[in-house]
Write a protein that holds these residues in place. Structure first.
Motif, PDB file in Angstrom:
ATOM      1  N   GLN A   1       0.824  -1.206   0.000  1.00  0.00           N
ATOM      2  CA  GLN A   1       0.000   0.000   0.000  1.00  0.00           C
ATOM      3  C   GLN A   1       0.861   1.260   0.000  1.00  0.00           C
ATOM      4  O   GLN A   1       0.552   2.234  -0.692  1.00  0.00           O
ATOM      5  CB  GLN A   1      -0.932  -0.024   1.209  1.00  0.00           C
ATOM      6  CG  GLN A   1      -1.967  -1.138   1.159  1.00  0.00           C
ATOM      7  CD  GLN A   1      -2.743  -1.280   2.452  1.00  0.00           C
ATOM      8  OE1 GLN A   1      -2.604  -0.462   3.357  1.00  0.00           O
ATOM      9  NE2 GLN A   1      -3.558  -2.320   2.547  1.00  0.00           N
ATOM     10  N   LEU A   2       1.943   1.241   0.771  1.00  0.00           N
ATOM     11  CA  LEU A   2       2.834   2.399   0.793  1.00  0.00           C
ATOM     12  C   LEU A   2       3.497   2.623  -0.559  1.00  0.00           C
ATOM     13  O   LEU A   2       3.697   3.764  -0.987  1.00  0.00           O
ATOM     14  CB  LEU A   2       3.906   2.223   1.868  1.00  0.00           C
ATOM     15  CG  LEU A   2       3.453   2.358   3.322  1.00  0.00           C
ATOM     16  CD1 LEU A   2       4.610   2.058   4.263  1.00  0.00           C
ATOM     17  CD2 LEU A   2       2.921   3.768   3.591  1.00  0.00           C
ATOM     18  N   SER A   3       3.840   1.539  -1.236  1.00  0.00           N
ATOM     19  CA  SER A   3       4.509   1.687  -2.529  1.00  0.00           C
ATOM     20  C   SER A   3       3.601   2.320  -3.572  1.00  0.00           C
ATOM     21  O   SER A   3       4.092   2.901  -4.551  1.00  0.00           O
ATOM     22  CB  SER A   3       4.998   0.322  -3.024  1.00  0.00           C
ATOM     23  OG  SER A   3       3.913  -0.521  -3.366  1.00  0.00           O
ATOM     24  N   PHE A   4       2.282   2.239  -3.381  1.00  0.00           N
ATOM     25  CA  PHE A   4       1.352   2.823  -4.340  1.00  0.00           C
ATOM     26  C   PHE A   4       0.915   4.244  -3.956  1.00  0.00           C
ATOM     27  O   PHE A   4       0.171   4.866  -4.718  1.00  0.00           O
ATOM     28  CB  PHE A   4       0.120   1.930  -4.490  1.00  0.00           C
ATOM     29  CG  PHE A   4       0.355   0.725  -5.337  1.00  0.00           C
ATOM     30  CD1 PHE A   4       0.437   0.836  -6.715  1.00  0.00           C
ATOM     31  CD2 PHE A   4       0.534  -0.521  -4.765  1.00  0.00           C
ATOM     32  CE1 PHE A   4       0.675  -0.278  -7.506  1.00  0.00           C
ATOM     33  CE2 PHE A   4       0.775  -1.641  -5.539  1.00  0.00           C
ATOM     34  CZ  PHE A   4       0.844  -1.520  -6.917  1.00  0.00           C
ATOM     35  N   VAL A   5       1.375   4.753  -2.840  1.00  0.00           N
ATOM     36  CA  VAL A   5       1.011   6.119  -2.436  1.00  0.00           C
ATOM     37  C   VAL A   5       1.418   7.154  -3.483  1.00  0.00           C
ATOM     38  O   VAL A   5       0.631   8.046  -3.827  1.00  0.00           O
ATOM     39  CB  VAL A   5       1.624   6.447  -1.057  1.00  0.00           C
ATOM     40  CG1 VAL A   5       1.529   7.939  -0.756  1.00  0.00           C
ATOM     41  CG2 VAL A   5       0.904   5.657   0.041  1.00  0.00           C
ATOM     42  N   PRO A   6       2.640   7.099  -4.045  1.00  0.00           N
ATOM     43  CA  PRO A   6       3.017   8.130  -5.039  1.00  0.00           C
ATOM     44  C   PRO A   6       2.157   8.126  -6.294  1.00  0.00           C
ATOM     45  O   PRO A   6       2.214   9.089  -7.072  1.00  0.00           O
ATOM     46  CB  PRO A   6       4.473   7.768  -5.384  1.00  0.00           C
ATOM     47  CG  PRO A   6       4.974   7.017  -4.206  1.00  0.00           C
ATOM     48  CD  PRO A   6       3.793   6.237  -3.723  1.00  0.00           C
TER      49      PRO A   6
END
Length: 587
Positions: A423-428
């Motif tokens: 999920q963090l990797s898709f924030v940008p």
């Protein structure tokens, strides 16, 4: 008493127990976690969290707080000139119009390509790949050469018929046209996969029941591809909202501001107002997040309804277009010319002229290679090419290296909270490029190490921006690999790192290579975050083209653009050739 080894009831503890004496105490189940594996996994997770969250945290803090505490003055300065309604209206009209155009064109072409016996199918591949290679700034400049009221070739050709300057690219409609055409290949590629996966017998049943082709398209076909359609809308809306090249090159000429161009204008004004720019960036970020949430909500309703690939086999039969086949063929040729041939030809034409002029025999006779020679003599061009190569290869290598391990964490491991890494990797993905550039500047203007103003800050921006794409490529490949291969290596005595390096990485190599190629290409095209973070001496090719546009050196700009497109095509070809030699092969 001696344990009977043949007795199946004998436990491993009894086998290890001495012949005489009390049983040994049972070893603790908890294992010391500080292994190389845990260091690597924790380091990757921490790096992803840092890249995704720290810039956003600094942006939000710097926008809402100052040394005295909560301060909303930045919003008053950003929207206090009475143009808030105009800014919101232009931004939503631009993004919505470009999305509507690209969705209509891309979906129509995908349907014609997959479901009908359309002519010129070979052109679809070029029409879908070449525009993705051409940087947005070059595509926009080519349309300035074509449809500018002053120098546009289309206006020059059609002036005797339609009057003076029938086309004006420097309007909101011109912005929508350029952005929508440049984004339509993305929609085409997404929708082609959806149409190929759909059972055509569902449409045939509707036609046999008396429905017209239009009713079948509206009530059967489009609802079945709704998830892919919503995904396309989401991608294009975010792409249009974060677009900087089109609003900056076309909108600013007539004072048409959207969020991205307004942020750039605020930051280029003196004195620089980071707070007001942050307020605009937070508003744009909020719009992107709301768009993502609404699209996912719509896509999540009734997902069972859209499952069209079942255990029943099917073979799509192309529909015969009948008398409409020549008309559709002409339309495809027109689309191919508008999206591929026209923009590339006008760039080449401008690059060969000593100064820009309308086509004539006199203009053709004045063709020269002086602009290309000037590019090769420019120190800034060689430096920009070197910086672009360093950043492209560096970002692609770092992102795919990190995401390969992150994909293992998300797909393979049993670590608590492993889904958070993905999920963090898709924030940008929901952070527009210019907002990302502003967020990173908020961080490293206050950072104790001298990173701001160096090429390293651009590398950080590129790695952050392209994390979602690297994660998608790596995780998709990881889910296709059976865990049995990894378990077999571990049983044979291989450590986790050896297993990952010797077993998983070779099997992941096709997906990693594809992700590497994609990130390398889009890194060369990147402008929106670079425009806020570069410094003299650290220019990349997109910045060099931007500077030539601002200086009015259109012919040199065109020469740089032609060389850049050729270089990108060469790199993509070489990368795919190399990618074909990795992964699984048949003997």
């Amino acid at each position: 008493m001696t344990a009977n080894l043949a007795d199946p009831a004998v436990t491993p503890e009894e086998l290890r127990r001495p012949a005489d004496g009390p049983p040994e105490p049972r070893a603790a189940r908890w294992r010391w976690p500080l292994t190389p594996k845990m260091f690597i996994v924790a380091g990757v997770a921490a790096a992803i969290g840092y890249l995704a969250l720290v810039p956003l945290g600094y942006l939000i803090w710097g926008t809402f707080f100052d040394a005295q505490g909560l301060d909303l003055g930045s919003f008053e300065r950003a929207y206090g000139d009475g143009r808030m309604g105009e800014l919101w209206g232009n931004s939503l009209a631009f993004a919505g119009g470009a999305a509507l155009l690209s969705i209509t064109v891309g979906t129509t072409l995908a349907y014609l390509n997959v479901r009908t016996a359309v002519p010129f199918k070979a052109l679809f591949f070029a029409a879908s790949i070449v525009p993705l290679i051409v940087p947005g700034i070059l595509y926009t400049v080519s349309w300035i050469f074509l449809a500018s009221p002053q120098i546009g070739l289309l206006n020059a050709f059609l002036e005797p018929i339609l009057g003076t300057a029938p086309f004006n690219i420097f309007t909101i409609w011109g912005m929508i046209w350029v952005e929508g055409l440049h984004s339509s290949p993305i929609v085409f590629l997404l929708m082609v996969a959806a149409f190929r996966s759909m059972d055509p017998s569902l449409e045939e049943s509707a036609l046999m029941s008396g429905a017209t082709r239009l009713q079948t398209l509206r009530k059967v076909t489009l609802p079945l591809v709704r998830p892919a359609l919503l995904s396309s809308i989401l991608v294009i809306l975010i792409t249009s909202l974060e677009s900087f090249e089109v609003p900056a090159l076309l909108g600013l000429q007539n004072g048409i501001y959207v969020f991205t161009s307004r942020i750039y204008f605020v930051l280029r004004s003196y004195p620089q107002d980071l707070g007001a720019a942050g307020a605009l960036a937070v508003s744009l970020l909020a719009v992107a997040v709301i768009g993502v949430a609404v699209t996912r909500l719509l896509a999540g309703k009734g997902s069972k309804t859209y499952q069209t690939v079942t255990g029943k086999g099917f073979r799509p039969r192309p529909l015969d277009l009948g008398k409409w086949k020549p008309v559709v063929g002409v339309g495809i040729l027109f689309y191919f010319f508008v999206t591929v041939v026209g923009p590339l030809l006008v760039l080449l034409y401008a690059a060969l002229l000593p100064f820009y002029q309308a086509p004539s025999w006199e203009a053709i006779s004045s063709f020269t290679l002086d602009n290309f020679a000037q590019v090769f003599e420019m120190n800034s061009a060689a430096r920009a090419l070197k910086n672009s190569l360093i950043l492209g290869i560096g970002a692609a290598t770092i992102v795919m290296g990190l995401m390969a391990i992150a994909a293992w964490i998300s797909v393979r491991s049993t670590i608590p909270g492993r889904g958070i890494v993905e999920q963090l990797s898709f924030v940008p993905l929901v952070i527009p490029g210019i907002v990302l550039g502003l967020s990173i500047s908020f961080v490293y203007l206050r950072f104790p190490l001298p990173i701001y103003g160096t090429i390293l800050i651009l590398l950080i921006a590129y790695c952050t921006k392209y994390m979602p794409y690297g994660m998608r490529y790596a995780s998709t490949s990881m889910t296709q690999i059976s865990s049995e291969l990894e378990e077999s290596a571990m049983v044979s005595g291989a450590s986790w790192w050896t297993t990952f390096r010797r077993v998983l990485l070779p099997l992941l190599s096709p997906g990693i290579t594809a992700g590497f190629i994609y990130i390398l290409v889009v890194s060369f095209r990147e402008l929106s975050s670079s425009i806020l973070l570069y410094s003299p001496g650290n220019e990349v090719l997109s910045i060099l083209i931007w500077e030539q546009f601002e200086n009015g050196s259109f012919n040199v700009l065109a020469a740089i653009g032609v060389l850049m497109v050729l270089a990108l095509m060469f790199m993509v070809t070489v990368a795919y050739k190399l990618g074909a030699k990795v992964g699984l092969r048949e003997d």
